[in-house]
Design an enzyme around this catalytic site. Structure first.
Site, PDB file in Angstrom:
ATOM      1  CG  ASN A   1     -45.318 -19.348 -41.716  1.00 31.28           C
ATOM      2  OD1 ASN A   1     -46.303 -19.220 -40.967  1.00 31.28           O
ATOM      3  ND2 ASN A   1     -45.387 -19.222 -43.018  1.00 31.28           N
TER       4      ASN A   1
ATOM      5  NE  ARG B   1     -46.749 -15.181 -43.460  1.00 34.73           N
ATOM      6  CZ  ARG B   1     -47.653 -15.856 -44.134  1.00 34.73           C
ATOM      7  NH1 ARG B   1     -47.676 -17.165 -44.074  1.00 34.73           N
ATOM      8  NH2 ARG B   1     -48.519 -15.233 -44.876  1.00 34.73           N
TER       9      ARG B   1
ATOM     10  CG  HIS C   1     -49.319 -11.686 -50.095  1.00 32.97           C
ATOM     11  ND1 HIS C   1     -50.215 -11.773 -51.137  1.00 32.97           N
ATOM     12  CD2 HIS C   1     -49.112 -12.940 -49.668  1.00 32.97           C
ATOM     13  CE1 HIS C   1     -50.544 -13.034 -51.335  1.00 32.97           C
ATOM     14  NE2 HIS C   1     -49.890 -13.771 -50.440  1.00 32.97           N
TER      15      HIS C   1
ATOM     16  NE  ARG D   1     -56.695 -17.659 -50.152  1.00 32.63           N
ATOM     17  CZ  ARG D   1     -55.545 -17.086 -49.830  1.00 32.63           C
ATOM     18  NH1 ARG D   1     -55.380 -15.792 -49.946  1.00 32.63           N
ATOM     19  NH2 ARG D   1     -54.543 -17.818 -49.390  1.00 32.63           N
TER      20      ARG D   1
ATOM     21  CD  GLU E   1     -43.905 -13.882 -48.369  1.00 32.84           C
ATOM     22  OE1 GLU E   1     -43.855 -14.892 -49.103  1.00 32.84           O
ATOM     23  OE2 GLU E   1     -44.946 -13.481 -47.840  1.00 32.84           O
TER      24      GLU E   1
END
Ligand code: ADP
Length: 402
Positions: A7, A93, A182, A243, A387
């Site tokens: 990632n 990713r 996601h 956020r 993930e």
């Protein structure tokens, strides 16, 4: 064989190495502060006797190429990977695949160009991913690189779900639409939930809630995503750590016109200074929980706004799906906060959603579990996400080895 998952961000690279025979994670870590005077290398690995060992060093890591060199050296020195030839694939990713990708792909020059093409849609993420992908391809030309996109699972959404009600040319010329993120996590927990339900995924309707620092919901019909809460970027939807999630767009106009904020300041305010942090000054749900228990009103309000938004999405997605087999909680908050789960599901018994308090609050419970009462028609499941494992397995499938 082994699969390395990378990632790669703008200044850090996180990694995890899996053994494909049993999908055991045999090493993980990160290189951080690439390009700064002092970088950091953290490496954890499984020793032959089954215990975990770890090293941590500070050293300069000027480029992504040196970052990946460091990772390979750590893997080699700890015995996790004797030689790069043991790698069946490297799974990368990639946050944004734009409209181009609905499944993982082996990276070639055209794929690199397609990821570059959507940099304007993900300026904070895709350039870092590209740096990692290009270095991996140069350093290990014989190992296929596979790009796994956060947006791919949501590509099954219909235009009615992904189009914004704004002038068409913004969609046709600038590709402004909802993409969702996601996706790797929503897909992973949906598959696991189907196993728990004992049905093929293609026969399951679900609402999945990924609640971590970033948070999103997905509505899944017959195993395919029909709606999700994040949009053009990961800013839309649920309340997150920093956020705002959904907001009246006129707030931005107000900030520009009345407070004189420019685009970068608005970006920062909504992405980094809002959400839980904006409401109560803290973005860590554990700490917010503790403060709320002491009677801190902003902390209680932050939880209240979070739960209110979650309920709206559960209700909206229920209405979209018509029938729901399972409501799935995942991510740091979804997996660990019995309180958020209970409050999000509170009062929804008419929808068949009924929590079993003892199962929900069991402090020693770990792993995949059902926390709904038998009387509830909808199974409420807690499914820890993974993930990296999903990326590793999808990479293996993409290279035809699984
Ligand atoms: P990321 O999106 O960065 O991967 P995580 O999925 O790790 O984030 O989730 C981080 C969030 O999970 C934080 O708000 C953290 O406080 C919360 N969290 C972790 N453990 C608990 C817990 N036991 N109770 C409540 N919240 C928790």
């Amino acid at each position: 064989m082994k699969v390395l998952v990378l990632n790669s961000g703008s200044s850090s690279i996180k990694y995890q190495l899996f053994r494909s025979e049993d999908w055991e994670s045999i090493a993980n870590g990160m290189v951080a502060r690439i390009g700064e005077p002092e970088g950091e290398v953290k490496h954890n690995w499984l020793t032959p006797d089954g215990s975990q060992d770890a090293t941590q060093e500070t050293r300069a890591i000027p480029t992504h190429a040196q970052g990946i060199d460091n990772i390979v050296a750590c893997l080699r020195d700890s015995g996790a990977l004797a030689d790069v030839s043991e790698l069946a694939a490297i799974g990368h990713r990639v946050v944004h695949g734009g409209p181009h990708f609905n499944k993982p792909v082996i990276v070639d020059d055209a794929v690199v160009e397609a990821i570059r093409d959507v940099v304007p849609l993900a300026p904070l993420h895709n350039p870092g991913h590209l740096a990692g992908i290009e270095v991996a391809r140069q350093l290990f030309p014989k190992v296929p690189s596979v790009a796994v996109f956060d947006t791919a699972f949501h590509q099954t959404m219909a235009p009615t779900a992904y189009r914004y009600a704004i002038p068409e040319h913004l969609y046709t010329e600038h590709r402004i639409r909802r993409y969702g993120f996601h996706g790797t996590s929503h897909f992973y927990v949906a598959k696991r939930a189907a196993t728990v339900l004992g049905k093929p995924l293609s026969q399951c309707n679900m609402i999945t809630l990924h609640l971590g620092n970033g948070a999103s919901a997905a509505a899944i019909r017959a195993g395919a995503c029909v709606d999700t809460s994040m949009g053009l970027t990961p800013l839309e939807g649920l309340v997150m750590g920093t956020r705002s999630g959904d907001i009246d767009p006129a707030v931005l106009i107000f900030l520009w016109k009345n407070l004189g904020l420019d685009a970068d300041q608005v970006d920062r305010l909504l992405n980094r200074e809002s959400g839980l942090l904006g409401i109560c000054g803290v973005n860590d749900m554990r700490e917010i929980d503790r403060l709320a228990a002491e009677g801190n009103e902003p902390a209680e309000l932050a939880i209240g706004v979070t739960v209110h938004r979650l309920k709206k999405y559960i209700g909206a997605y229920y209405a979209e799906l018509g029938r729901v087999d399972a409501l799935v909680f995942t991510g740091g908050i979804g997996e660990n906060s019995a309180k958020i789960r209970a409050r999000a599901c509170g009062g929804l018994q008419r929808l068949g959603i009924l929590i079993d308090d003892a199962a929900n609050e069991a402090t020693d419970a770990r792993g995949e579990r059902c926390v709904s009462a038998d009387a509830g028609e909808v199974k409420v499941l807690v499914i820890p996400t993974n993930e990296e494992l999903e990326i590793a397995q999808q990479a293996m499938t993409a290279v035809g080895l699984q």
